[in-house]
Design an enzyme around this catalytic site. Structure first.
Site, PDB file in Angstrom:
ATOM      1  N   CYS A   1     -15.946  12.894 -20.037  1.00  0.00           N
ATOM      2  CA  CYS A   1     -17.416  12.972 -19.999  1.00  0.00           C
ATOM      3  C   CYS A   1     -18.017  13.185 -21.385  1.00  0.00           C
ATOM      4  CB  CYS A   1     -17.862  14.092 -19.070  1.00  0.00           C
ATOM      5  SG  CYS A   1     -17.249  13.902 -17.396  1.00  0.00           S
TER       6      CYS A   1
ATOM      7  N   ASN B   1     -22.980  13.377 -11.486  1.00  0.00           N
ATOM      8  CA  ASN B   1     -22.242  13.313 -12.746  1.00  0.00           C
ATOM      9  C   ASN B   1     -21.718  11.892 -12.964  1.00  0.00           C
ATOM     10  OD1 ASN B   1     -20.320  13.463 -14.766  1.00  0.00           O
ATOM     11  ND2 ASN B   1     -19.333  15.312 -14.001  1.00  0.00           N
TER      12      ASN B   1
ATOM     13  N   HIS C   1     -24.479  17.022 -21.035  1.00  0.00           N
ATOM     14  CA  HIS C   1     -23.826  16.168 -20.035  1.00  0.00           C
ATOM     15  C   HIS C   1     -24.260  16.676 -18.653  1.00  0.00           C
ATOM     16  CE1 HIS C   1     -20.972  14.374 -17.448  1.00  0.00           C
ATOM     17  NE2 HIS C   1     -20.187  15.429 -17.345  1.00  0.00           N
TER      18      HIS C   1
HETATM   19  O1  UT7 Z   1     -17.699  16.700 -16.302  1.00  0.00           O
HETATM   20  C1  UT7 Z   1     -17.074  17.829 -15.800  1.00  0.00           C
HETATM   21  C2  UT7 Z   1     -16.827  17.576 -14.353  1.00  0.00           C
HETATM   22  N1  UT7 Z   1     -16.541  18.719 -13.553  1.00  0.00           N
HETATM   23  C3  UT7 Z   1     -17.446  19.654 -13.216  1.00  0.00           C
HETATM   24  O2  UT7 Z   1     -18.565  19.711 -13.641  1.00  0.00           O
HETATM   25  C4  UT7 Z   1     -16.996  20.669 -12.202  1.00  0.00           C
HETATM   26  C5  UT7 Z   1     -17.092  22.084 -12.658  1.00  0.00           C
HETATM   27  N2  UT7 Z   1     -16.943  22.950 -11.511  1.00  0.00           N
HETATM   28  C6  UT7 Z   1     -17.962  23.163 -10.642  1.00  0.00           C
HETATM   29  O3  UT7 Z   1     -19.030  22.640 -10.846  1.00  0.00           O
HETATM   30  C7  UT7 Z   1     -17.749  24.069  -9.482  1.00  0.00           C
HETATM   31  O4  UT7 Z   1     -16.542  24.757  -9.630  1.00  0.00           O
HETATM   32  C8  UT7 Z   1     -17.769  23.316  -8.112  1.00  0.00           C
HETATM   33  C9  UT7 Z   1     -19.150  22.736  -7.858  1.00  0.00           C
HETATM   34  C10 UT7 Z   1     -16.735  22.199  -8.106  1.00  0.00           C
HETATM   35  C11 UT7 Z   1     -17.426  24.279  -6.987  1.00  0.00           C
HETATM   36  O5  UT7 Z   1     -18.436  25.269  -6.897  1.00  0.00           O
HETATM   37  P1  UT7 Z   1     -18.074  26.798  -6.722  1.00  0.00           P
HETATM   38  O6  UT7 Z   1     -19.321  27.540  -6.527  1.00  0.00           O
HETATM   39  O7  UT7 Z   1     -17.181  27.179  -7.880  1.00  0.00           O
HETATM   40  O8  UT7 Z   1     -17.268  26.796  -5.364  1.00  0.00           O
HETATM   41  P2  UT7 Z   1     -15.784  27.302  -5.129  1.00  0.00           P
HETATM   42  O9  UT7 Z   1     -14.809  26.312  -5.645  1.00  0.00           O
HETATM   43  O10 UT7 Z   1     -15.684  28.721  -5.578  1.00  0.00           O
HETATM   44  O11 UT7 Z   1     -15.732  27.275  -3.558  1.00  0.00           O
HETATM   45  C12 UT7 Z   1     -16.533  28.161  -2.763  1.00  0.00           C
HETATM   46  C13 UT7 Z   1     -16.400  27.718  -1.335  1.00  0.00           C
HETATM   47  C14 UT7 Z   1     -14.968  27.419  -0.878  1.00  0.00           C
HETATM   48  O12 UT7 Z   1     -14.835  27.834   0.461  1.00  0.00           O
HETATM   49  P3  UT7 Z   1     -14.070  29.215   0.810  1.00  0.00           P
HETATM   50  O13 UT7 Z   1     -12.695  29.033   0.252  1.00  0.00           O
HETATM   51  O14 UT7 Z   1     -14.852  30.275   0.114  1.00  0.00           O
HETATM   52  O15 UT7 Z   1     -14.147  29.253   2.283  1.00  0.00           O
HETATM   53  C15 UT7 Z   1     -14.911  25.919  -0.945  1.00  0.00           C
HETATM   54  O16 UT7 Z   1     -13.961  25.380  -0.032  1.00  0.00           O
HETATM   55  O17 UT7 Z   1     -17.145  26.500  -1.154  1.00  0.00           O
HETATM   56  C16 UT7 Z   1     -16.298  25.554  -0.510  1.00  0.00           C
HETATM   57  N3  UT7 Z   1     -16.711  24.231  -0.936  1.00  0.00           N
HETATM   58  C17 UT7 Z   1     -17.671  23.548  -0.291  1.00  0.00           C
HETATM   59  N4  UT7 Z   1     -18.434  23.833   0.776  1.00  0.00           N
HETATM   60  C18 UT7 Z   1     -19.314  22.934   1.186  1.00  0.00           C
HETATM   61  C19 UT7 Z   1     -16.261  23.498  -1.980  1.00  0.00           C
HETATM   62  N5  UT7 Z   1     -16.924  22.329  -2.020  1.00  0.00           N
HETATM   63  C20 UT7 Z   1     -17.786  22.330  -0.991  1.00  0.00           C
HETATM   64  C21 UT7 Z   1     -18.750  21.418  -0.517  1.00  0.00           C
HETATM   65  N6  UT7 Z   1     -19.488  21.756   0.565  1.00  0.00           N
HETATM   66  N7  UT7 Z   1     -18.960  20.231  -1.116  1.00  0.00           N
END
Ligand code: UT7
Length: 327
Positions: free
Chosen positions: A113, A284, A254
């Site tokens: 990215c 993204n 970005h």
């Molecule tokens: O160019 C760089 C590209 N990458 C990025 O920008 C990604 C960087 N990372 C992030 O933006 C974040 O880590 C995410 C958006 C990917 C995830 O957000 P988060 O607030 O860190 O969520 P998490 O991974 O801590 O997950 C929290 C909960 C989990 O459920 P449990 O285990 O607490 O029951 C996930 O399974 O949210 C769940 N979850 C979702 N729920 C509904 C993860 N994705 C989703 C979803 N919808 N799409």
């Protein structure tokens, strides 16, 4: 002498996929996606379209705006993680043919990215060193083809699109690309990966060829890296230039996730409104996200000649980079 961003052209696929549509495919919903990422929709390339099609269309628009013929180009650089072909030929060569820029140099770069920021630095350096006239730097992606549509933690994040800029070397100084910082932390390479067929074995045992590519990400690690990258890059830019924060009309990050930008803004004590964000509409789009944002800012009339802007990239590699440009 300086290297100016002379014009921008973009290609945004017509097909717009909302969060609600994704909610019908995987266990997610509009409220979660908006709250955790700031994303409301993404655009998806139609079947049969290739990254080079998006890139060529964006390039033609940028050339037309600049009033420059494809034949005047010294080279074409395409930053992409989703090339038409993996390895070879480069997408830039295909774009060269599609826009009728025969003869000029053409090559791709892989910097995730951060590709557009890396591309700007490479291209402006080449124009200056070789006394070139004009170049195209294109960020183009069809991430929907490598997205795992059954993985809710990644499929909500990405979209397709392309943005192209015409760079021109001019005699006047003090405008254009003024300062760039590039960096990488290869220790985080496995945090954001396009899983591919086994590459560490000889052909005799490589029976997995043909397996499709899929994006895999450690979201937490990338999130932490991204917030740190923005914070450190802004501090390093201010430290290494004579500029103060108030000198910048805009910071253009970005467009990965609004929460990443908000967390970095808070750490830096900078009002969020100083950062331009449009991931709500496009999600993204990796190397295309910064030129897509710049084009939208120009269309809205909020990016004017003489404005000082800071662009910030971070992504797979893990890579990071910043560029200061006088518009
Ligand atoms: O160019 C760089 C590209 N990458 C990025 O920008 C990604 C960087 N990372 C992030 O933006 C974040 O880590 C995410 C958006 C990917 C995830 O957000 P988060 O607030 O860190 O969520 P998490 O991974 O801590 O997950 C929290 C909960 C989990 O459920 P449990 O285990 O607490 O029951 C996930 O399974 O949210 C769940 N979850 C979702 N729920 C509904 C993860 N994705 C989703 C979803 N919808 N799409």
């Amino acid at each position: 002498m300086s290297v100016l961003i002379r014009s921008i052209g973009v290609h945004v696929p017509q097909r717009r996929m909302t969060n609600d549509e994704l909610g019908a495919m995987v266990d997610t919903n509009d409220a979660w996606i908006r709250e955790h990422t700031g994303i409301g929709a993404r655009h998806i390339a139609a079947d049969g379209m290739l990254t080079s099609d998006l890139a060529a269309d964006a390039a033609k628009k940028a050339l037309q705006k600049a009033g420059i013929s494809p034949k005047e180009l010294d080279f074409i650089l395409v930053a992409t993680a989703t090339p038409d072909y993996f390895g070879f030929p480069s997408t830039a060569c295909i774009v060269q043919d599609k826009i009728g820029a025969h003869g000029c140099a053409a090559f791709d770069i892989a910097a995730g990215c951060t590709g557009f920021i890396y591309g700007l630095d490479i291209a402006s350096g080449m124009l200056e060193a070789r006394k070139g006239r004009h170049a195209l730097v294109i960020g183009a992606e069809i991430l929907s083809r490598v997205t795992d549509w059954s993985d809710r933690s990644t499929c909500v994040l990405f979209g397709d699109g392309a943005g192209a800029v015409v760079l021109s070397r001019i005699e006047e100084s003090g405008r254009g690309v003024l300062k760039t910082i590039l960096g990488a932390d290869g220790g985080g390479a496995k945090d954001l990966v396009l899983i591919q067929p086994e590459r560490s074995r000889t052909f005799e045992v490589a029976s997995v060829t043909g397996k499709s590519l899929t994006l895999s990400m450690n979201g937490r690690n990338v999130y932490t890296f991204a917030v740190k990258s923005i914070t450190v890059l802004v501090e390093r830019i201010l430290h290494s230039t004579m500029y103060h924060l108030e000198d910048f009309a805009w910071i253009v990050p970005h467009q990965a996730n609004a929460r990443i930008v908000q967390a970095a803004a808070k750490r830096l004590g900078i009002p969020e409104a100083r950062f331009y964000m449009n991931m709500e509409e496009y999600a993204n789009t990796s190397a295309a996200s910064i030129p897509l944002a710049l084009a939208e800012m120009e269309d809205k009339g909020i990016l004017k000649r003489g404005d000082l802007i800071m662009m910030l990239g971070f992504g797979a590699g893990l890579t990071y980079g910043a560029s200061v440009v006088r518009w």
